[in-house]
Design a protein around this motif. Sequence first.
Motif, mmCIF file in Angstrom:
data_model
loop_
_atom_site.group_PDB
_atom_site.id
_atom_site.type_symbol
_atom_site.label_atom_id
_atom_site.label_comp_id
_atom_site.label_asym_id
_atom_site.label_seq_id
_atom_site.Cartn_x
_atom_site.Cartn_y
_atom_site.Cartn_z
ATOM 1 N N ILE A 7 0.841 -1.192 0.000
ATOM 2 C CA ILE A 7 0.000 0.000 0.000
ATOM 3 C C ILE A 7 0.879 1.244 0.000
ATOM 4 O O ILE A 7 1.707 1.410 0.892
ATOM 5 C CB ILE A 7 -0.919 -0.001 1.240
ATOM 6 C CG1 ILE A 7 -1.860 -1.201 1.172
ATOM 7 C CG2 ILE A 7 -1.685 1.308 1.344
ATOM 8 C CD1 ILE A 7 -2.659 -1.436 2.440
ATOM 9 N N PRO A 8 0.706 2.128 -0.982
ATOM 10 C CA PRO A 8 1.476 3.370 -0.978
ATOM 11 C C PRO A 8 0.836 4.380 -0.025
ATOM 12 O O PRO A 8 -0.289 4.815 -0.234
ATOM 13 C CB PRO A 8 1.384 3.838 -2.435
ATOM 14 C CG PRO A 8 0.087 3.287 -2.921
ATOM 15 C CD PRO A 8 -0.148 2.006 -2.168
ATOM 16 N N MET A 9 1.557 4.719 1.021
ATOM 17 C CA MET A 9 1.014 5.658 2.009
ATOM 18 C C MET A 9 1.299 7.104 1.616
ATOM 19 O O MET A 9 0.522 7.995 1.936
ATOM 20 C CB MET A 9 1.603 5.369 3.392
ATOM 21 C CG MET A 9 1.370 3.953 3.880
ATOM 22 S SD MET A 9 -0.381 3.497 3.962
ATOM 23 C CE MET A 9 -0.893 4.462 5.364
ATOM 24 N N ARG A 10 2.440 7.299 0.953
ATOM 25 C CA ARG A 10 2.840 8.651 0.556
ATOM 26 C C ARG A 10 3.392 8.616 -0.861
ATOM 27 O O ARG A 10 3.983 7.640 -1.293
ATOM 28 C CB ARG A 10 3.930 9.193 1.481
ATOM 29 C CG ARG A 10 3.449 9.466 2.868
ATOM 30 C CD ARG A 10 4.174 10.647 3.502
ATOM 31 N NE ARG A 10 3.449 11.111 4.663
ATOM 32 C CZ ARG A 10 2.523 12.074 4.639
ATOM 33 N NH1 ARG A 10 2.257 12.701 3.530
ATOM 34 N NH2 ARG A 10 1.872 12.413 5.729
ATOM 35 N N CYS A 11 3.227 9.707 -1.537
ATOM 36 C CA CYS A 11 3.803 9.903 -2.862
ATOM 37 C C CYS A 11 5.235 10.410 -2.680
ATOM 38 O O CYS A 11 5.583 10.938 -1.616
ATOM 39 C CB CYS A 11 2.966 10.928 -3.619
ATOM 40 S SG CYS A 11 3.536 11.237 -5.303
ATOM 41 N N CYS A 13 6.365 12.985 -3.808
ATOM 42 C CA CYS A 13 6.307 14.437 -3.617
ATOM 43 C C CYS A 13 6.024 14.798 -2.163
ATOM 44 O O CYS A 13 6.074 15.967 -1.791
ATOM 45 C CB CYS A 13 5.251 15.066 -4.535
ATOM 46 S SG CYS A 13 3.537 14.778 -4.023
ATOM 47 N N GLY A 14 5.714 13.780 -1.326
ATOM 48 C CA GLY A 14 5.480 14.020 0.085
ATOM 49 C C GLY A 14 4.016 14.027 0.485
ATOM 50 O O GLY A 14 3.693 13.945 1.668
ATOM 51 N N ALA A 15 3.139 14.122 -0.487
ATOM 52 C CA ALA A 15 1.706 14.153 -0.179
ATOM 53 C C ALA A 15 1.213 12.762 0.219
ATOM 54 O O ALA A 15 1.695 11.749 -0.286
ATOM 55 C CB ALA A 15 0.931 14.648 -1.388
ATOM 56 N N ALA A 37 -2.116 15.119 -3.789
ATOM 57 C CA ALA A 37 -1.890 16.503 -4.202
ATOM 58 C C ALA A 37 -2.051 16.698 -5.704
ATOM 59 O O ALA A 37 -2.728 17.623 -6.143
ATOM 60 C CB ALA A 37 -0.494 16.955 -3.772
ATOM 61 N N ILE A 38 -1.419 15.813 -6.471
ATOM 62 C CA ILE A 38 -1.347 16.022 -7.917
ATOM 63 C C ILE A 38 -1.566 14.694 -8.638
ATOM 64 O O ILE A 38 -1.027 13.667 -8.244
ATOM 65 C CB ILE A 38 0.045 16.586 -8.322
ATOM 66 C CG1 ILE A 38 0.300 17.906 -7.592
ATOM 67 C CG2 ILE A 38 0.140 16.763 -9.825
ATOM 68 C CD1 ILE A 38 1.740 18.380 -7.697
ATOM 69 N N SER A 39 -2.335 14.714 -9.686
ATOM 70 C CA SER A 39 -2.491 13.543 -10.536
ATOM 71 C C SER A 39 -1.556 13.707 -11.719
ATOM 72 O O SER A 39 -1.623 14.691 -12.450
ATOM 73 C CB SER A 39 -3.940 13.432 -11.028
ATOM 74 O OG SER A 39 -4.056 12.347 -11.919
ATOM 75 N N GLY A 40 -0.639 12.774 -11.888
ATOM 76 C CA GLY A 40 0.285 12.924 -13.004
ATOM 77 C C GLY A 40 1.279 11.793 -13.066
ATOM 78 O O GLY A 40 1.307 10.914 -12.199
ATOM 79 N N GLU A 41 2.093 11.829 -14.097
ATOM 80 C CA GLU A 41 3.018 10.752 -14.416
ATOM 81 C C GLU A 41 3.997 10.449 -13.283
ATOM 82 O O GLU A 41 4.348 9.305 -13.049
ATOM 83 C CB GLU A 41 3.783 11.117 -15.682
ATOM 84 C CG GLU A 41 4.517 9.955 -16.299
ATOM 85 C CD GLU A 41 5.067 10.337 -17.656
ATOM 86 O OE1 GLU A 41 6.287 10.192 -17.848
ATOM 87 O OE2 GLU A 41 4.285 10.786 -18.499
ATOM 88 N N ASN A 42 4.452 11.456 -12.573
ATOM 89 C CA ASN A 42 5.463 11.252 -11.533
ATOM 90 C C ASN A 42 4.870 11.171 -10.126
ATOM 91 O O ASN A 42 5.582 11.375 -9.149
ATOM 92 C CB ASN A 42 6.504 12.374 -11.600
ATOM 93 C CG ASN A 42 7.267 12.341 -12.901
ATOM 94 O OD1 ASN A 42 7.614 11.269 -13.395
ATOM 95 N ND2 ASN A 42 7.508 13.504 -13.477
#
Length: 98
Positions: A7-11, A13-15, A37-42
């Motif tokens: 399970i990914p708890m954090r991205c 990017c920190g969000a 925070a952001i939907s995107g490739e990274n």
Amino acid sequence: MDLGRGIPMRCDCGAATVVLASNTARNPGRRFYRCGAISGENHVFKWVDEAHDEEFVVVANKLATMEQDLADIKADLADMKNDISENVALIECLRGKC
Ligand SMILES: [Zn+2]
């Protein structure tokens, strides 16, 4: 982006991640983790069912490691109890009780 397993708890990017439901024709209602925070490739995107399947393996592996650690600790404890018993017997002997 390397999500790792489970399970990914954090991205990266920190969000924190959020759980949303797909509304595509291909995956209607299928839940997924996404960067909060952001939907995107990274940024994080991972299907919940796949993440949970991975998480089960991760948890099972952790449990196996913990069970082995516990067995090792029990063996060490038994060795220490034997050492203590031997030391107690030696002390009693030194006090002239044997
Ligand atoms: Zn992100």
